[in-house]
Design a protein around this motif. Structure first.
Motif, PDB file in Angstrom:
ATOM      1  N   GLY A 128       0.900  -1.213   0.122  1.00  0.00           N
ATOM      2  CA  GLY A 128      -0.154  -0.162  -0.049  1.00  0.00           C
ATOM      3  C   GLY A 128       0.817   1.165   0.154  1.00  0.00           C
ATOM      4  O   GLY A 128       0.295   2.393  -0.186  1.00  0.00           O
ATOM      5  N   VAL A 129       2.030   1.081   0.166  1.00  0.00           N
ATOM      6  CA  VAL A 129       2.912   2.443   0.255  1.00  0.00           C
ATOM      7  C   VAL A 129       3.873   2.322  -1.109  1.00  0.00           C
ATOM      8  O   VAL A 129       4.712   1.630  -1.332  1.00  0.00           O
ATOM      9  N   GLY A 130       3.281   3.250  -2.311  1.00  0.00           N
ATOM     10  CA  GLY A 130       3.892   3.307  -3.346  1.00  0.00           C
ATOM     11  C   GLY A 130       4.721   4.275  -3.565  1.00  0.00           C
ATOM     12  O   GLY A 130       4.854   5.483  -2.580  1.00  0.00           O
ATOM     13  N   THR A 131       5.680   4.459  -4.603  1.00  0.00           N
ATOM     14  CA  THR A 131       6.602   5.500  -4.808  1.00  0.00           C
ATOM     15  C   THR A 131       5.838   7.142  -5.148  1.00  0.00           C
ATOM     16  O   THR A 131       6.340   7.998  -4.703  1.00  0.00           O
ATOM     17  N   ASP A 132       4.460   6.831  -4.975  1.00  0.00           N
ATOM     18  CA  ASP A 132       3.512   8.153  -5.516  1.00  0.00           C
ATOM     19  C   ASP A 132       3.074   8.437  -4.321  1.00  0.00           C
ATOM     20  O   ASP A 132       2.198   9.620  -4.085  1.00  0.00           O
ATOM     21  N   SER A 133       3.077   7.938  -3.057  1.00  0.00           N
ATOM     22  CA  SER A 133       2.353   8.090  -1.966  1.00  0.00           C
ATOM     23  C   SER A 133       2.942   9.437  -1.345  1.00  0.00           C
ATOM     24  O   SER A 133       4.095   9.429  -1.201  1.00  0.00           O
ATOM     25  N   GLU A 134       2.065   9.846  -0.622  1.00  0.00           N
ATOM     26  CA  GLU A 134       2.325  11.047   0.089  1.00  0.00           C
ATOM     27  C   GLU A 134       2.822  10.930   1.634  1.00  0.00           C
ATOM     28  O   GLU A 134       3.287  11.613   2.184  1.00  0.00           O
ATOM     29  N   SER A 135       2.589   9.681   2.011  1.00  0.00           N
ATOM     30  CA  SER A 135       3.159   9.210   3.129  1.00  0.00           C
ATOM     31  C   SER A 135       3.857   7.692   3.392  1.00  0.00           C
ATOM     32  O   SER A 135       3.328   6.882   2.347  1.00  0.00           O
ATOM     33  N   GLY A 136       4.381   7.379   4.363  1.00  0.00           N
ATOM     34  CA  GLY A 136       4.646   5.807   4.594  1.00  0.00           C
ATOM     35  C   GLY A 136       5.920   5.647   3.871  1.00  0.00           C
ATOM     36  O   GLY A 136       6.559   4.236   4.067  1.00  0.00           O
ATOM     37  N   ARG A 137       6.722   6.660   3.475  1.00  0.00           N
ATOM     38  CA  ARG A 137       8.089   6.434   3.040  1.00  0.00           C
ATOM     39  C   ARG A 137       9.228   6.788   3.850  1.00  0.00           C
ATOM     40  O   ARG A 137      10.396   6.637   3.588  1.00  0.00           O
ATOM     41  N   GLY A 138       9.088   7.301   5.048  1.00  0.00           N
ATOM     42  CA  GLY A 138      10.029   7.841   5.890  1.00  0.00           C
ATOM     43  C   GLY A 138      10.817   7.033   6.106  1.00  0.00           C
ATOM     44  O   GLY A 138      12.326   7.175   6.132  1.00  0.00           O
ATOM     45  N   LEU A 139      10.659   5.720   6.593  1.00  0.00           N
ATOM     46  CA  LEU A 139      11.666   4.708   7.007  1.00  0.00           C
ATOM     47  C   LEU A 139      12.600   4.145   5.758  1.00  0.00           C
ATOM     48  O   LEU A 139      13.461   3.803   6.119  1.00  0.00           O
ATOM     49  N   GLY A 140      11.899   4.124   4.955  1.00  0.00           N
ATOM     50  CA  GLY A 140      12.830   3.723   3.558  1.00  0.00           C
ATOM     51  C   GLY A 140      13.999   4.884   3.329  1.00  0.00           C
ATOM     52  O   GLY A 140      14.809   4.508   3.393  1.00  0.00           O
ATOM     53  N   ILE A 141      13.431   6.029   3.673  1.00  0.00           N
ATOM     54  CA  ILE A 141      14.548   7.191   3.744  1.00  0.00           C
ATOM     55  C   ILE A 141      15.466   7.118   4.674  1.00  0.00           C
ATOM     56  O   ILE A 141      16.696   7.066   4.361  1.00  0.00           O
ATOM     57  N   VAL A 142      15.261   6.580   5.958  1.00  0.00           N
ATOM     58  CA  VAL A 142      15.868   6.451   6.836  1.00  0.00           C
ATOM     59  C   VAL A 142      16.943   5.177   6.377  1.00  0.00           C
ATOM     60  O   VAL A 142      18.166   5.173   6.617  1.00  0.00           O
ATOM     61  N   HIS A 143      16.442   4.425   5.944  1.00  0.00           N
ATOM     62  CA  HIS A 143      17.206   2.827   5.713  1.00  0.00           C
ATOM     63  C   HIS A 143      18.160   3.231   4.633  1.00  0.00           C
ATOM     64  O   HIS A 143      19.266   2.836   4.664  1.00  0.00           O
ATOM     65  N   GLU A 144      17.919   3.997   3.495  1.00  0.00           N
ATOM     66  CA  GLU A 144      18.647   4.604   2.620  1.00  0.00           C
ATOM     67  C   GLU A 144      19.912   5.507   2.862  1.00  0.00           C
ATOM     68  O   GLU A 144      21.032   5.248   2.361  1.00  0.00           O
ATOM     69  N   LEU A 145      19.680   6.372   3.834  1.00  0.00           N
ATOM     70  CA  LEU A 145      20.370   7.307   4.172  1.00  0.00           C
ATOM     71  C   LEU A 145      21.398   7.026   5.348  1.00  0.00           C
ATOM     72  O   LEU A 145      22.519   7.553   5.641  1.00  0.00           O
ATOM     73  N   ALA A 146      20.848   6.393   6.480  1.00  0.00           N
ATOM     74  CA  ALA A 146      21.546   6.072   7.564  1.00  0.00           C
ATOM     75  C   ALA A 146      22.674   5.054   7.351  1.00  0.00           C
ATOM     76  O   ALA A 146      22.183   4.144   6.727  1.00  0.00           O
ATOM     77  N   ASP A 147      23.479   5.006   8.097  1.00  0.00           N
ATOM     78  CA  ASP A 147      24.607   3.916   8.120  1.00  0.00           C
ATOM     79  C   ASP A 147      24.149   2.592   8.900  1.00  0.00           C
ATOM     80  O   ASP A 147      24.461   1.710   8.407  1.00  0.00           O
ATOM     81  N   ARG A 148      23.219   2.979   9.846  1.00  0.00           N
ATOM     82  CA  ARG A 148      22.755   1.859  10.661  1.00  0.00           C
ATOM     83  C   ARG A 148      21.469   2.526  11.063  1.00  0.00           C
ATOM     84  O   ARG A 148      21.377   3.564  11.346  1.00  0.00           O
ATOM     85  N   TRP A 149      20.447   1.724  11.383  1.00  0.00           N
ATOM     86  CA  TRP A 149      19.174   2.285  12.159  1.00  0.00           C
ATOM     87  C   TRP A 149      18.482   1.094  12.538  1.00  0.00           C
ATOM     88  O   TRP A 149      18.874  -0.180  12.523  1.00  0.00           O
ATOM     89  N   GLY A 150      17.518   1.188  13.686  1.00  0.00           N
ATOM     90  CA  GLY A 150      16.938   0.209  14.189  1.00  0.00           C
ATOM     91  C   GLY A 150      15.874   0.577  15.222  1.00  0.00           C
ATOM     92  O   GLY A 150      15.523   1.983  15.350  1.00  0.00           O
ATOM     93  N   HIS A 151      15.245  -0.070  15.854  1.00  0.00           N
ATOM     94  CA  HIS A 151      13.995   0.307  16.859  1.00  0.00           C
ATOM     95  C   HIS A 151      13.947  -0.583  18.025  1.00  0.00           C
ATOM     96  O   HIS A 151      14.341  -1.748  17.847  1.00  0.00           O
ATOM     97  N   TYR A 152      13.464  -0.293  18.939  1.00  0.00           N
ATOM     98  CA  TYR A 152      12.927  -1.276  20.120  1.00  0.00           C
ATOM     99  C   TYR A 152      11.942  -0.692  20.887  1.00  0.00           C
ATOM    100  O   TYR A 152      11.628   0.794  21.246  1.00  0.00           O
ATOM    101  N   SER A 153      10.989  -1.541  21.304  1.00  0.00           N
ATOM    102  CA  SER A 153       9.772  -1.109  22.315  1.00  0.00           C
ATOM    103  C   SER A 153      10.303  -0.953  23.883  1.00  0.00           C
ATOM    104  O   SER A 153      11.275  -1.831  24.110  1.00  0.00           O
ATOM    105  N   LEU A 154       9.805  -0.200  24.642  1.00  0.00           N
ATOM    106  CA  LEU A 154      10.003   0.136  25.971  1.00  0.00           C
ATOM    107  C   LEU A 154       8.925  -0.439  26.804  1.00  0.00           C
ATOM    108  O   LEU A 154       7.755   0.094  26.524  1.00  0.00           O
ATOM    109  N   ARG A 155       8.972  -1.119  28.024  1.00  0.00           N
ATOM    110  CA  ARG A 155       8.079  -1.532  28.731  1.00  0.00           C
ATOM    111  C   ARG A 155       7.902  -0.261  29.725  1.00  0.00           C
ATOM    112  O   ARG A 155       8.434   0.585  29.797  1.00  0.00           O
ATOM    113  N   GLU A 156       6.414  -0.246  30.175  1.00  0.00           N
ATOM    114  CA  GLU A 156       5.935   0.740  30.802  1.00  0.00           C
ATOM    115  C   GLU A 156       6.936   0.571  32.335  1.00  0.00           C
ATOM    116  O   GLU A 156       6.932  -0.477  32.844  1.00  0.00           O
TER     117      GLU A 156
END
Length: 136
Positions: free
Chosen positions: A91-119
């Protein structure tokens, strides 16, 4: 932390103006520390991460800007514990106005990641999304 390492934490309210304020603060920090070479890429990465935090959570966020071992690390915390949507999600195409942010991060950053925090004792929880850029 040694003399050539530093860290800033910017608290961001759940306000659409927070993205621009975070970008401006990052710009000042990098210029003050003589890291203008990283400015354009770091600003775009921070903008994507802070925008995602604003769009996908209902609470405040924070941006941590950390320099050490010739690496710039940007970390964004938000109140939503759900991990970011996987790259290439349907559902996220190249002509979408949103949903591509992490793709940009993936392409430009040397490394990236995420993790959830418990309350914890102070509440909050949420998640952290981070990325790194090698310094000049």
């Amino acid at each position: 932390m040694s003399a050539d390492e530093w860290e800033y934490n910017i608290q961001i309210p759940h306000d659409p103006l927070g993205v621009g304020v975070a970008r401006g603060a990052l710009r000042l920090i990098l210029r003050a520390h003589g890291l203008s070479e990283l400015l354009i890429t770091a600003e775009l990465l921070a903008s994507e991460l802070v925008t995602n935090a604003h769009e996908h959570s209902t609470g405040p966020a924070s941006l941590r800007v950390k320099w050490g071992h010739k690496t710039l690390r940007l970390t964004v915390w938000d109140t939503n514990p759900e991990p970011p949507r996987p790259l290439g999600e349907a559902g996220v195409g190249t002509d979408s106005e949103s949903g591509r942010g992490l793709g940009i991060v993936h392409e430009l950053a040397d490394r990236w990641g995420h993790y959830s925090l418990r309350e914890g004792l102070l509440g909050a929880g949420g998640k952290l999304v981070w990325c790194e850029l090698a310094g000049p």
